[in-house]
Design an enzyme around this catalytic site. Structure first.
Site, PDB file in Angstrom:
ATOM      1  N   GLU A   1       0.817  -1.214   0.000  1.00  0.00           N
ATOM      2  CA  GLU A   1       0.000   0.000   0.000  1.00  0.00           C
ATOM      3  C   GLU A   1       0.853   1.268   0.000  1.00  0.00           C
ATOM      4  O   GLU A   1       0.408   2.328   0.413  1.00  0.00           O
ATOM      5  CB  GLU A   1      -0.982  -0.020   1.185  1.00  0.00           C
ATOM      6  CG  GLU A   1      -2.009  -1.130   1.036  1.00  0.00           C
ATOM      7  CD  GLU A   1      -2.606  -1.611   2.349  1.00  0.00           C
ATOM      8  OE1 GLU A   1      -2.125  -1.161   3.416  1.00  0.00           O
ATOM      9  OE2 GLU A   1      -3.525  -2.437   2.322  1.00  0.00           O
TER      10      GLU A   1
ATOM     11  N   ASP B   1      -0.353  -5.746   9.220  1.00  0.00           N
ATOM     12  CA  ASP B   1      -1.354  -4.953   9.917  1.00  0.00           C
ATOM     13  C   ASP B   1      -1.255  -5.273  11.406  1.00  0.00           C
ATOM     14  O   ASP B   1      -1.129  -6.446  11.785  1.00  0.00           O
ATOM     15  CB  ASP B   1      -2.768  -5.337   9.463  1.00  0.00           C
ATOM     16  CG  ASP B   1      -3.232  -4.593   8.232  1.00  0.00           C
ATOM     17  OD1 ASP B   1      -2.470  -3.770   7.703  1.00  0.00           O
ATOM     18  OD2 ASP B   1      -4.364  -4.862   7.792  1.00  0.00           O
TER      19      ASP B   1
ATOM     20  N   HIS C   1      -0.087  -0.171  10.600  1.00  0.00           N
ATOM     21  CA  HIS C   1       0.939  -1.118  10.171  1.00  0.00           C
ATOM     22  C   HIS C   1       2.105  -1.143  11.149  1.00  0.00           C
ATOM     23  O   HIS C   1       2.360  -0.178  11.868  1.00  0.00           O
ATOM     24  CB  HIS C   1       1.479  -0.753   8.781  1.00  0.00           C
ATOM     25  CG  HIS C   1       0.501  -0.928   7.671  1.00  0.00           C
ATOM     26  ND1 HIS C   1       0.507  -0.149   6.526  1.00  0.00           N
ATOM     27  CD2 HIS C   1      -0.524  -1.804   7.510  1.00  0.00           C
ATOM     28  CE1 HIS C   1      -0.469  -0.534   5.720  1.00  0.00           C
ATOM     29  NE2 HIS C   1      -1.108  -1.534   6.294  1.00  0.00           N
TER      30      HIS C   1
END
Length: 591
Positions: free
Chosen positions: A337, A361, A528
């Protein structure tokens, strides 16, 4: 294209310049300190790429301005990025110190009684503090005899910690972060901050639209022979997991093959964009063959790419691992991401340890009460106070299954130069590749699925940017946890069981954000985090101080905290010192 040389460590032996017996009596001892320091570093430390660290020793001992300048001329010509000054005696403080403001520097003053090495150390550090050029102090706890050439354990620990962190600083300088795409789903870490990279890390940001990846795939700007090798390797090594998609979203065999091919091509092309590939020049694609000099990268993916094309999970997982179809190799650093701040934490961890990094995550805190309510079983051992579920579809390195073994036969993640092909194969065998869930990834893809073995020491980190303050670093040392299979299956099924899982238990210290596991989760600064093998939080703290990034959260023992000596002048509270010193000195590469 000429390969960029690796930074070296410069050793500066400094000496009392008075002749007629003083300097002459110290020459051998002083130069031997320099040689011993160089030998220790060369033996114990490698660059993240696996190459042996090279130390450069000044041609002569340094007594004053002239010899200091001659040393600097030599260092400048040999890409010295870090310096260690050593001495067993009194020398002339500001006349002999390393004055480069951007080069990490330490001074080892020999703890002996015959000559006042400690006095020079104090005088030189005072000069550094007064001139605004912080330096690290190294001074042995116990007095040594003048003819003792050994390096005490406490001195060795500081020398090596400084060298690891200093090399990380020097290795990042002048490199780039490759931002493939832009902001992913509003994630702040993917709002790439050029000033942060330039001012704190000495890096550039190369922003490239995802259409460049599409162009390279569509126009075959890659090594076609390597693609066939990668496909054959995947056919041999990939185990495919359950397809949890509804029947109308399941792909047929030909469609799955196309998804696999594109996923491998994404890995190849992102790698080529990062570091270049001379094979492309042989095809007449000279510009594309150069790459972007990237030491780290991020791929936006969601959603502008993944709504139409295969996601980046396979590419990211393979790039971040220590092996692929070309065998065992140095892992890359690629952030899911395009979370550049998590990418920086990955970069720090890789530079300090040479190992692959687990991007995840920070998904769920499971209290002991909640686990027992859901599963009917109680958490125990390392997990007794609760656990954090670390899980992400994307770039967790396959090394994270922890099928590699240390010298005692315990599960671990090794530096890539220590990994055998058998261990790489074991990590692959422990991984399933599950079709991406259509509702999340309409273009398909494969997510790696593995479970990290328990009892492995890890350090979880994260960089965040705070408006008005700048970057801060979070650190949480702890362990992976092995749950009973039935318990794991029940908890895992409540999120996404096609993704890789690490159950993490941070080490609690009974205060602040480490009062309990819930507080660790509650104080984490973003969605994260990164897992680096080992309890290496002290190395992160030293690196952060070099870069002037304050540490806002950690559970590292105070005795292990190693920062420049000038930090002590910024108050009596050790963490407040860090904030005030970082604010006072500003980012390392400030303009």
């Amino acid at each position: 294209m000429k390969k960029i040389s690796l930074p070296k460590i410069g050793i500066r032996p400094v000496i009392d310049g008075r002749r007629m017996g003083v300097r002459e009596s110290l020459e051998e001892q002083t130069m031997n300190m320099a040689k011993a320091t160089a030998a220790l570093i060369t033996e114990k430390i490698r660059h993240a790429c696996g190459a042996q660290v090279e130390c450069v020793i000044a041609d002569t001992c340094i007594a004053g301005m002239a010899e200091s300048a001659a040393c600097e001329e030599k260092f400048s010509s040999q890409n010295v990025g870090v310096t260690i000054t050593v001495t067993p005696c009194w020398c002339y403080g500001s006349e002999t110190i390393d004055m480069d403001p951007m080069r990490p520097k330490a001074i080892w003053g020999f703890n002996g009684t015959e000559r006042p090495g400690a006095v020079y150390l104090a005088a030189a550090l005072a000069a550094h503090s007064q001139k605004g050029i912080p330096a690290f102090s190294i001074y042995g706890h116990d007095v040594q005899d003048a003819d003792d050439t050994s390096i005490p354990a406490d001195v060795e620990e500081k020398l090596l910690r400084f060298a690891r962190a200093g090399l990380a600083v020097a290795s990042m300088k002048g490199k780039s972060y490759l931002s493939v795409g832009g902001v992913s789903m509003g994630i702040a870490g993917s709002i790439v901050d050029h000033n942060f990279f330039e001012s704190w890390l000495g890096m550039k940001v190369q922003a490239v639209d995802m259409t460049e990846l599409r162009r390279r795939i569509d126009q075959k700007i890659y090594d076609e022979a390597e693609l066939e090798m990668a496909l054959a390797w995947a056919d041999k090594n990939f185990r495919y997991g359950e397809d949890q998609n509804a029947s109308q979203y399941k792909r047929n065999e030909a469609q799955n093959r196309a998804v696999l091919k594109e996923s491998l091509l994404m890995a190849m092309c992102i790698r080529d964009m990062m570091q270049g590939n001379k094979t492309l020049a042989d095809k007449g694609l000279v510009e594309e063959s150069l790459g972007y000099n990237a030491i780290a990268a991020g791929f936006q993916g969601q959603r502008h790419w993944t709504d139409q094309y295969p996601n980046g999970d396979t590419a990211e997982a393979l790039l971040n691992s220590s092996f692929d179809w070309n065998g065992v190799r140095e892992p890359f650093v690629v952030a899911t991401e395009n979370d550049s701040l998590n990418g920086v934490a990955m970069l720090f961890g890789h530079q300090l340890t040479g190992t692959a990094q687990i991007f995840a995550d920070v998904r769920t805190y499971w209290s002991p009460e909640a686990v027992e309510r859901v599963t009917g079983q109680a958490l125990s051992a390392l997990a007794e106070h609760g656990i954090i579920h670390l899980i992400n579809s994307g770039s967790a390195a396959l090394d994270g299954a922890c099928k590699q073994r240390d010298s005692e036969g315990k599960p671990t993640m090794k530096p890539h130069w220590e990994i055998s092909q058998q261990e790489a194969d074991a990590c692959l065998a422990a991984t399933e590749w599950c079709p991406a869930i259509h509702e999340y990834f309409r273009g398909g893809g494969y997510s790696s699925r593995f479970l990290t073995e328990g009892g492995v020491p890890f350090t979880m980190t994260r960089v965040n940017i705070i408006k008005g303050l700048g970057p801060v670093l979070q650190i949480a040392e702890g362990w992976s946890v092995e749950l009973p299979k039935a318990m794991h299956d029940q908890l895992d099924a409540r999120t996404n069981s096609t993704w890789p899982t690490t159950w993490f238990a941070p080490r609690l210290i009974g205060k602040g954000p480490f009062t309990d596991v819930y507080s660790v989760m509650a104080n984490w600064g973003a969605n994260h985090g990164v897992l680096t093998i080992g309890h290496v939080g002290a190395d992160f703290i030293t690196l952060a101080a070099m870069l002037r990034i304050p540490v806002c959260m950690h559970n590292v023992e105070e005795a292990k905290i190693y920062r420049p000596s000038a930090w002590a002048a910024h108050g009596m509270d050790i963490e407040g010192q860090d904030y005030r010193a970082c604010q006072n000195y500003g980012p390392l590469y400030k303009r």
